[in-house]
Write a protein that holds these residues in place. Sequence first.
Motif, PDB file in Angstrom:
ATOM      1  N   UNK A 295       5.306   1.340  -4.169  1.00  0.00           N
ATOM      2  CA  UNK A 295       6.309   1.334  -3.108  1.00  0.00           C
ATOM      3  C   UNK A 295       6.834   2.749  -2.944  1.00  0.00           C
ATOM      4  N   UNK A 296       6.601   3.320  -1.777  1.00  0.00           N
ATOM      5  CA  UNK A 296       7.053   4.680  -1.506  1.00  0.00           C
ATOM      6  C   UNK A 296       5.914   5.669  -1.610  1.00  0.00           C
ATOM      7  N   UNK A 297       5.746   6.454  -0.542  1.00  0.00           N
ATOM      8  CA  UNK A 297       4.624   7.394  -0.493  1.00  0.00           C
ATOM      9  C   UNK A 297       5.037   8.846  -0.518  1.00  0.00           C
ATOM     10  N   UNK A 298       6.212   9.126  -1.102  1.00  0.00           N
ATOM     11  CA  UNK A 298       6.621  10.515  -1.274  1.00  0.00           C
ATOM     12  C   UNK A 298       5.787  11.190  -2.353  1.00  0.00           C
ATOM     13  N   UNK A 299       6.271  12.329  -2.819  1.00  0.00           N
ATOM     14  CA  UNK A 299       5.506  13.080  -3.823  1.00  0.00           C
ATOM     15  C   UNK A 299       5.194  12.231  -5.044  1.00  0.00           C
ATOM     16  N   UNK A 300       6.205  11.509  -5.561  1.00  0.00           N
ATOM     17  CA  UNK A 300       6.005  10.708  -6.757  1.00  0.00           C
ATOM     18  C   UNK A 300       5.096   9.513  -6.490  1.00  0.00           C
ATOM     19  N   UNK A 301       5.392   8.755  -5.436  1.00  0.00           N
ATOM     20  CA  UNK A 301       4.574   7.579  -5.137  1.00  0.00           C
ATOM     21  C   UNK A 301       3.133   7.940  -4.846  1.00  0.00           C
ATOM     22  N   UNK A 302       2.927   9.028  -4.095  1.00  0.00           N
ATOM     23  CA  UNK A 302       1.558   9.471  -3.798  1.00  0.00           C
ATOM     24  C   UNK A 302       0.841   9.896  -5.076  1.00  0.00           C
ATOM     25  N   UNK A 317      -0.317   0.705  -0.954  1.00  0.00           N
ATOM     26  CA  UNK A 317       0.918   1.482  -0.913  1.00  0.00           C
ATOM     27  C   UNK A 317       1.749   1.043   0.285  1.00  0.00           C
ATOM     28  N   UNK A 318       3.041   0.847   0.067  1.00  0.00           N
ATOM     29  CA  UNK A 318       3.941   0.389   1.125  1.00  0.00           C
ATOM     30  C   UNK A 318       4.865   1.526   1.547  1.00  0.00           C
ATOM     31  N   UNK A 323       5.075   6.950  10.787  1.00  0.00           N
ATOM     32  CA  UNK A 323       5.046   8.359  10.384  1.00  0.00           C
ATOM     33  C   UNK A 323       4.948   8.493   8.863  1.00  0.00           C
ATOM     34  N   UNK A 324       5.708   7.660   8.167  1.00  0.00           N
ATOM     35  CA  UNK A 324       5.692   7.717   6.705  1.00  0.00           C
ATOM     36  C   UNK A 324       4.344   7.268   6.148  1.00  0.00           C
ATOM     37  N   UNK A 325       3.724   6.283   6.805  1.00  0.00           N
ATOM     38  CA  UNK A 325       2.385   5.820   6.402  1.00  0.00           C
ATOM     39  C   UNK A 325       1.391   6.969   6.510  1.00  0.00           C
ATOM     40  N   UNK A 326       1.436   7.668   7.644  1.00  0.00           N
ATOM     41  CA  UNK A 326       0.511   8.788   7.868  1.00  0.00           C
ATOM     42  C   UNK A 326       0.743   9.897   6.849  1.00  0.00           C
ATOM     43  N   UNK A 327       2.023  10.192   6.591  1.00  0.00           N
ATOM     44  CA  UNK A 327       2.350  11.255   5.634  1.00  0.00           C
ATOM     45  C   UNK A 327       1.897  10.883   4.224  1.00  0.00           C
ATOM     46  N   UNK A 375       7.511   0.695  -8.218  1.00  0.00           N
ATOM     47  CA  UNK A 375       8.455   1.157  -7.189  1.00  0.00           C
ATOM     48  C   UNK A 375       8.778   2.614  -7.432  1.00  0.00           C
ATOM     49  N   UNK A 376       8.653   3.447  -6.378  1.00  0.00           N
ATOM     50  CA  UNK A 376       8.943   4.889  -6.498  1.00  0.00           C
ATOM     51  C   UNK A 376       9.749   5.327  -5.285  1.00  0.00           C
ATOM     52  N   UNK A 377      10.900   4.657  -5.064  1.00  0.00           N
ATOM     53  CA  UNK A 377      11.747   4.983  -3.910  1.00  0.00           C
ATOM     54  C   UNK A 377      12.937   5.806  -4.372  1.00  0.00           C
ATOM     55  N   UNK A 378      13.861   6.072  -3.466  1.00  0.00           N
ATOM     56  CA  UNK A 378      15.010   6.941  -3.728  1.00  0.00           C
ATOM     57  C   UNK A 378      15.816   6.439  -4.922  1.00  0.00           C
TER      58      UNK A 378
END
Length: 696
Positions: A295-302, A317-318, A323-327, A375-378
Amino acid sequence: MSEAIAYERVGDIAVLKAQNPPVNALGVDVRKGLLAGIERAEKDGAKAVLIYGEGKTYFAGADIREFGKPPQEPWLPGLCSRIEATPLIVVSAMHGTALGGGLEVALASHYRIAVPSAKMGLPEVNLGILPGAGGTQRLPRVAGTEAALEMITTGRHISAAEALEKGIIDRIEDGAPREIGLAYAQELLAQGAPRRAVGEMPAPEAVDFDAVYEATLKKGRGQLSPAVAVRAVQAAAEAESFEAGLKRERELFMELMDSDQRQGLIHAFFSERAVSKLPELDGVASRDVASMGVIGGGTMGAGIATAALLAGLPVVLIEMTDEAVTAARGRIEGNLKGALKRGKISQAQYDQLTGEALTVAMDYAALSQVDLVVEAVFEDMGVKREVFGKLDVHCKPGAVLATNTSYLDVDEIAAATSRPQDVIGLHFFSPAHVMKLLEVVVAEKTAPEVLATGFALGKRLKKVAVRSGICDGFIGNRIMNAYRKAAEYVVLDGASPYQVDKVVTGFGFPMGPFAMGDLAGLDINWAARKRRAPTRDPRERVPRFYEMLCEGGDFGQKTGKGFYIYEDGRRGGVPNPKVAELIAKDQEQQGVTPREFSDAEVLRRYMCAMVNEAAKVVGEGIARRPLDVDMVMLFGYGFPRFWGGPLKWADLQGLDGILADIRAYAAEDGFFWQPAPLLEQLVAEGRTFDSLNKGS
């Protein structure tokens, strides 16, 4: 003959077969067997000797069961000299690995042949020593000085093809080692090939050894063994004779054997293997994990998704928006392109991982069949509880639900679900596909098989997994907060952030705390400080210059300014002059009269804070053993491996002296410098942290 070495005659060839499973380690029985085999071959009238290993490998190195024990004869240096001195032709046939003493035995042989898949190297520097059985003298004679220096100072393993190119081996052949070795020995006899002792070859060429020594010491950030190994290779080039070079190698070897750094590196070697062996998991089977959710595709989730994909796990990955999906997909593809560029995966594997194995979606329903989700969200309790409520609805029964929180209470997160027994903390370190540490955080209701699953996943992802209990920051971040505070206090009292960073990197850390803060983002710690502020004890000293910097919008590398100023195209940063102004303002507001600190005092306070908090973490049971702390700090925080970890370092320095210093510092700040009860107990009983690792 010794059972560890079998002897047979094939025509004029005496065959010595190592049979000491699992890796034919060069223990005392193997050494005795090799010596007896050479002597018997000479008496039997053989003309050649073949040495090879049964099973999966040639000699893979020393026997780790003998580490720390008095050596037994025959010692490996004398054995290698005896092998080399025999009038018979000695051939080594290598497969699997020929490492350390294994490669030294091969170099003492007169001819060397290997299968294409064989690996070889001299990794002794990683244990705080150097090759002590002629490796530093023989390798330069066959490979040249520069190639030998590179191999010995890095401990790098090389392929058979590279070994052939460097002249370390004479031939590569497909086939079983016994058969290719016999054929080669028979061919040499038929040709009337001469006995070819490496020790009788000309000395290697000299280079600027002083320059190499200094460069090696700098590259090792203070680790001694690679630099001392340079001096041993220097003896190969400059000593009056081969025997004089061997004598110098032995002197340098013994110097390192007596060093604290060797003790630290041996501790790290064994602790890395012991850290994931938990008595509470004996007989507990892990759940099957055939697919993962993130969960979460930021630096950590990716990064987590990348690590899972590289380990062969399909990933769902959710993310929340198109835009967030593409990133997120772009970050993962970028990580995998790095693996492709380094040769870790092929183009076909890259295409499969990005095209088939990875799914990026916006609907939690896509997680319905995954076996484990991270889960890797805020880092916000409300956000995380909301995510876990959704996971509770959409994930199948028995799926492991993991949070990547760095600080938050995993029990409170688990309470957002109807299945807290399936919830665990899996704290990855960024970048998650690179960093080796994984803190496995056990909540109150975590089922044993879920804990076992966390460790099994860590092993699959090639992480060093460490068990942690629940507290603010778990093991690593809790300790880091303490030594970061110590760093801020010495700055508030008169040192500069740049002095602290210089002292810490001089000790062996890759970065100092202020440069590291800039790299991670000062706003992350700022948010944690604000979260803790309402419950902060009124006795706690609070330096304000950190907050002042953040309040001005300077968050480190991401904004171009923090404690340092970062310019495009320049590596690293230069001191930010604004920081001195903020520190002076903070000192004035708090009534602090600044004083000078020596580098030694800065380091001592930094390390004492680290050790004291680590002792509290162990004493409270957050970490079960001191070695758990040491492995967290080694693999997650850049603690220099050659010291073994902060608690091994403390043992080596002397716990009584550390406690005395902490008590002295408490005279000026009794709240921060409260001695850990465990540290006081160990000193009172005359024991060490290592005694706790050994259960005594």
